[in-house]
Design an enzyme around this catalytic site. Sequence first.
Site, short mmCIF file in Angstrom:
data_model
loop_
_atom_site.label_atom_id
_atom_site.label_comp_id
_atom_site.label_asym_id
_atom_site.label_seq_id
_atom_site.Cartn_x
_atom_site.Cartn_y
_atom_site.Cartn_z
N ASP A 237 101.32 58.01 -34.79
CA ASP A 237 101.88 56.67 -34.59
C ASP A 237 102.51 56.11 -35.86
OD1 ASP A 237 100.79 56.75 -31.96
OD2 ASP A 237 98.85 56.20 -32.81
N LYS B 92 107.53 58.37 -36.13
CA LYS B 92 108.32 59.60 -36.27
C LYS B 92 109.56 59.58 -35.37
CE LYS B 92 104.63 61.93 -35.21
NZ LYS B 92 103.61 60.90 -35.37
N GLY C 125 103.55 59.85 -28.09
CA GLY C 125 104.40 58.81 -27.53
C GLY C 125 105.36 58.38 -28.60
N HIS C 126 106.62 58.77 -28.47
CA HIS C 126 107.60 58.45 -29.52
C HIS C 126 108.54 57.37 -29.02
CE1 HIS C 126 106.84 62.59 -31.58
NE2 HIS C 126 105.84 61.77 -31.64
N GLN D 90 101.79 63.73 -33.38
CA GLN D 90 100.51 63.34 -34.00
C GLN D 90 100.68 63.30 -35.53
OE1 GLN D 90 100.18 66.18 -31.54
NE2 GLN D 90 100.25 64.49 -30.10
#
Length: 459
Positions: A39, A42, A66-67, A252
């Site tokens: 988080d 990225k 989750g990007h 991650q």
Amino acid sequence: HLGRLSDALLGNALAAQRTGIVGGVIMSTVAVIGAQWGDEGKGKVVDYLAERARFVVRYQGGNNAGHTLVVNGEKTILHLVPSGILVDGVTNVVGDGTVIDPWVLLGELEGLEARGAMRAPESGQLVIGRRAAIVAPYHVALDKAREQRLGKGKIGTTGRGIGPAYEDVAARRAIRVADLLDRERLSTRLDRVLDEKNALLSWLQVETFEKEDLIERLMAVGARLAPWIDDAGKRVRQGIADGHDVVFEGAQGAMLDVLHGTYPYVTSSQTTTGGIASGAGTHPRQLDAVVGVVKAYTTRVGAGPFPTELHDHFGQSLREKGQEFGSTTGRPRRCGWLDISQLRYAHQLNGFTSLALTKLDVLTGLESIQICVGYLVDGERWDIMPTDSDLMDRAEPITIELAGWDEDVREASTFDELPENAKAYINRIQSELGVPVGLISVGPGRHETIRHQDLWATA
Ligand code: IMP
């Protein structure tokens, strides 16, 4: 690059191609790695680098990630689709080292399609690796049931079946993407795995799965994904050989690495640069630059050690201002100060050539900011975070205090336009780690980005 250039000048075309110079143009590969517990932002950094790249490659993890991208005020959250998907001309590869929940991937593609963001499969916009393992419904059920059984001792997984899917890869019983295109092979593969899964699920007192039903569902979703399924490793290797710029998109963060993170409170894949070559099907010498993405403070979702965690109103205010709620699960993230000793360890694991500092704007308005520069463990000083859980339990952070700033940083477009104390904060991070800060993100939008140094530059 100088070595590469001299090869080219010598006119050795073969050597030049081998070393990455095609037509006199130097190509590069760059990895984007989360330097903390995930988080870090990225997705935005990859989206930024994708302006120059021809390939964006996810090489590990699955839809536990989750990007978030914000383009023209519109928010897109991606879980499996690489973050170059909104940039024209980029080939986005979901590599063989990832684990793919095919229904989640299809849902994401349908969402993008509805917004007009998907081009025809022949355009090469997306490649789904044939060798990537499937996250099947029994993996998701197992992940959730095991966590429930662990009760208070749970890891706090995202519940997406990631761990159980990677277990099957190592145990050589995974269903792989290519298996979804061949009913007979899929049936044989399920024979090898399903009885065992159902026995385990019954013992855990949760739903079991029926083979024919799984075959129908998997074949149906496979048929939908088929136009994009290809040999991902070959495509990436060819891209590199053709002299294209490549971004390897980490998921991650370093501290969640299955071997080097805060085990057992980690994910089940290799999140550091070490995982790139195997996950993407390339080799380690093909990596030129490594961008460590560092949030201006620290967050973590799920259980496990977090020495600089703030349980007071500071932590609460970081969570609210930074909107620190999981983009995959919606869980509130634990928040704390920046930890230089943790970042030193991440640097040792990844070899950062530059840093991208994100969410600087969230710190605006704090009178003072603390950073952790080391630990005391049983009276002994540690400059680098010890990740062994028995040591971490006894580690007391050593912190220093820096002055905060009140001025809005979101309008700044150059480093010089930042408040003096923000500059001092950034300079301190650079000097403590010995790595230049190449990019500073001062807001979620694509344009709220300060380019300080070239992220593609090699060390
Ligand atoms: P899993 O990857 O779902 O097995 O979860 C294992 C641990 O990694 C948990 O602490 C999760 O919260 C964490 N985790 C997994 N993926 C992410 C991510 O993308 N961002 C932050 N934490 C993650």
